[in-house]
Design an enzyme around this catalytic site. Structure first.
Site, mmCIF file in Angstrom:
data_model
loop_
_atom_site.group_PDB
_atom_site.id
_atom_site.type_symbol
_atom_site.label_atom_id
_atom_site.label_comp_id
_atom_site.label_asym_id
_atom_site.label_seq_id
_atom_site.Cartn_x
_atom_site.Cartn_y
_atom_site.Cartn_z
ATOM 1 N N GLU A 175 0.839 -1.051 0.376
ATOM 2 C CA GLU A 175 0.460 0.298 -0.263
ATOM 3 C C GLU A 175 0.623 1.095 -0.166
ATOM 4 O OE1 GLU A 175 -2.456 -0.487 3.178
ATOM 5 O OE2 GLU A 175 -3.740 -2.485 2.292
ATOM 6 N N ASN A 216 1.882 -5.189 -2.953
ATOM 7 C CA ASN A 216 0.720 -5.653 -2.902
ATOM 8 C C ASN A 216 -0.417 -4.100 -2.675
ATOM 9 O OD1 ASN A 216 -1.069 -7.712 -2.598
ATOM 10 N ND2 ASN A 216 -1.327 -6.670 -0.069
ATOM 11 N N HIS A 252 -10.349 -6.242 -2.049
ATOM 12 C CA HIS A 252 -11.515 -5.780 -1.505
ATOM 13 C C HIS A 252 -12.645 -5.456 -2.086
ATOM 14 C CE1 HIS A 252 -9.440 -7.092 2.147
ATOM 15 N NE2 HIS A 252 -8.222 -6.293 1.655
ATOM 16 N N GLU A 280 -6.205 -10.670 -1.658
ATOM 17 C CA GLU A 280 -7.043 -10.440 0.256
ATOM 18 C C GLU A 280 -8.957 -10.087 -0.668
ATOM 19 O OE1 GLU A 280 -5.516 -7.145 2.266
ATOM 20 O OE2 GLU A 280 -3.644 -7.501 1.627
ATOM 21 N N ASP A 282 -12.623 -10.180 -0.532
ATOM 22 C CA ASP A 282 -13.749 -10.530 -0.193
ATOM 23 C C ASP A 282 -14.800 -9.696 -0.871
ATOM 24 O OD1 ASP A 282 -13.021 -7.851 1.201
ATOM 25 O OD2 ASP A 282 -12.480 -9.199 2.952
#
Length: 488
Positions: A175, A216, A252, A280, A282
């Site tokens: 990030e 990432n 996400h 990651e 979701d």
């Protein structure tokens, strides 16, 4: 892409193979007992996800929390049974591993590694350099440039070096950009400038020469200013000879909002010669979640799986957790939740079936995603192609549509044209991932330059916005290159 490395310090220090560590591992395995190793696949599937992924040479992973592995046998059982890859949710972050300067705590990280190794799971180390979950002594240390570089190198050497040879991928820097593509104002950027990323990659290459080195971030799933920044940075790192192997797209996502350019974005990074993974995943829903919302979530999971599997360089999809009850989403996004494959009671959701089917499984066998095994619905009609049509985000005068087309033929498609009729006078206003046209009620979507090749068994997802006058019935028939498709 692994570029040549030189100037290393020789064999990195190893910290794991101590009598105390082996005893801790044995105690951890004993605590979990058979629950870790004896499969208990949900009744909704013909085999666990990992079995199908292994057959495809693909990785289906989950972020795992060491405390839940130790204290919740159902959690540990599903984690072991369903996933062939694992990411430590928090156990390897800086605040966990080095809470005070040069005082390291690997208890949770070791427990996680013991579980992953006992269950033959590939590990993604997460994460070495990140502005968040950073102890105050680093964030507020007022270090000089040389001091902070030394602090960063020592941390990487101790953490990556401890697990050298046992980690498949390291999320080295996490990030580092803001949404507009500018550098995040972290202590690392403020003190060391943009070179901290190249420095961290080189340091990790020395500490763990066998691991792949990745960047990432979130909100880089589609083509946008932030993903452009990563594309340009990685291209520059490669040109400079800095070791870099992959980019992780966190994904996400909000229900019904999979970026239309996801596959295109994955492809352009793969074209740089690096690997790509969804790291990651979701898909969060406004609570309480209705059945239609859960079905939309399943379509979103399938879209992400299809986009990754359509690109040779996309090697893995990791979901950020095992069951909804432990997800980070409700604590972060008020009123939202239910983002994962299993619900609070560890029952598989329609999203589980969607991932299972994307990996070549049969889902729950009845196609309704309810996991009860009842034959509520008739079997779909087979054909040379299959279409999954959905209308999401509908409002009073319009809606967003998404269509996933699967090539059921024995040979790859080299160019395609999808045609259907709107039954209620709907009109396409704009679209993506295809060239769209409409004549009367008949809509035609033709491949773009980058998604014309669809392998046998592969899929392509396209989307559009359209207007309507109060009626929004779904199309009943689709043809692909003139051949009728089955519709689910």
């Amino acid at each position: 892409m692994r570029l040549a490395r030189s100037g290393g310090r020789g064999t990195p220090r190893r910290h794991r193979a101590t009598p105390a560590r082996r005893a801790a591992g044995a105690a951890f395995a004993a605590l979990l007992g058979a629950a870790v190793l004896v499969p208990a696949a949900p009744a909704a599937a013909d085999a666990p996800l990992r079995d199908h992924a292994d057959q495809m040479g693909f990785e289906i992973g989950a972020a795992l929390a060491a405390n839940h592995l130790q204290n919740d046998s159902q959690y540990a059982d599903l984690a072991a049974t369903e996933f062939n890859a694992a990411t430590p949710e928090n156990a390897m972050k800086w605040e966990s591993t080095e809470p005070s300067r040069n005082q390291f705590d690997f208890g949770s990280a070791d427990a996680f590694m013991d579980f992953a190794q006992a269950n033959n799971q590939k590990v993604r180390g997460h994460t070495l350099v990140w502005h968040n979950q950073l102890p105050s002594w680093v964030e507020n240390g007022n270090f000089s440039e040389s001091e902070l570089r030394s602090v960063m190198e020592n941390h990487i050497d101790r953490v990556a070096g401890r697990y050298a040879g046992e980690i498949a991928y390291w999320d080295v820097a996490n990030e580092i950009f803001l949404g507009d593509g500018s550098w995040r104002d972290s202590v690392f950027y403020r003190t060391l400038g943009p070179d901290f990323v190249a420095d961290a990659l080189r340091m990790t290459a020395e500490a763990d020469p066998n691991a792949e080195l990745w960047l990432n971030d979130y909100s880089i799933d589609g083509v946008n200013a932030k993903s452009d920044a990563y594309y340009n940075l990685i291209r520059d790192l490669i040109a400079q000879g800095v070791p870099i192997d992959g980019i992780g797209l966190q994904a996400h996502l909000i229900n019904g909002q999979v970026p239309g350019s996801l596959q295109q974005n994955i492809q352009r990074f793969a074209d740089l010669g690096i690997k790509v993974a969804i790291t990651e995943l979701d898909v969060r829903i406004e609570m309480p979640a209705s059945q239609s919302e859960l079905e939309q979530q399943a379509r979103d999971y399938r879209s992400v799986m299809d986009a990754c599997q359509a690109v040779d360089g996309c090697v893995a999809v990791t979901v950020w957790g095992v069951s909804d009850q432990y997800s980070w989403v409700p604590d972060t996004f008020e009123g939202q939740g239910a983002p994962l494959l299993f619900n609070d009671s560890y029952q598989p959701k329609p999203a589980y079936d969607a991932v299972h089917e994307a990996l070549g499984g049969t889902g729950d066998g009845d196609g309704d995603g309810d996991g009860d095994g009842d034959d509520d619905d008739p079997p779909p009609t087979s054909g040379p192609c299959a279409v999954d049509y959905s209308a999401a985000n509908e409002w009073s005068t319009g809606f967003t549509g998404q269509i996933t087309v699967t090539n059921n033929g024995d040979t790859a498609l080299d160019g395609w044209s999808l045609e259907f009729d709107f039954p209620s006078g709907q009109q396409i206003t704009n679209g993506w991932n295809a060239e769209w046209s409409q004549s009367g009620s008949t809509v035609t979507a033709t491949n773009t330059g980058w998604n014309g090749a669809v392998p046998a068994g592969g899929s392509v997802t396209v989307g559009f916005n359209a207007s309507h006058d109060g009626g929004n019935a779904e199309p009943e028939a689709f043809t692909l290159n003139g051949q009728s498709c089955s519709v689910s």
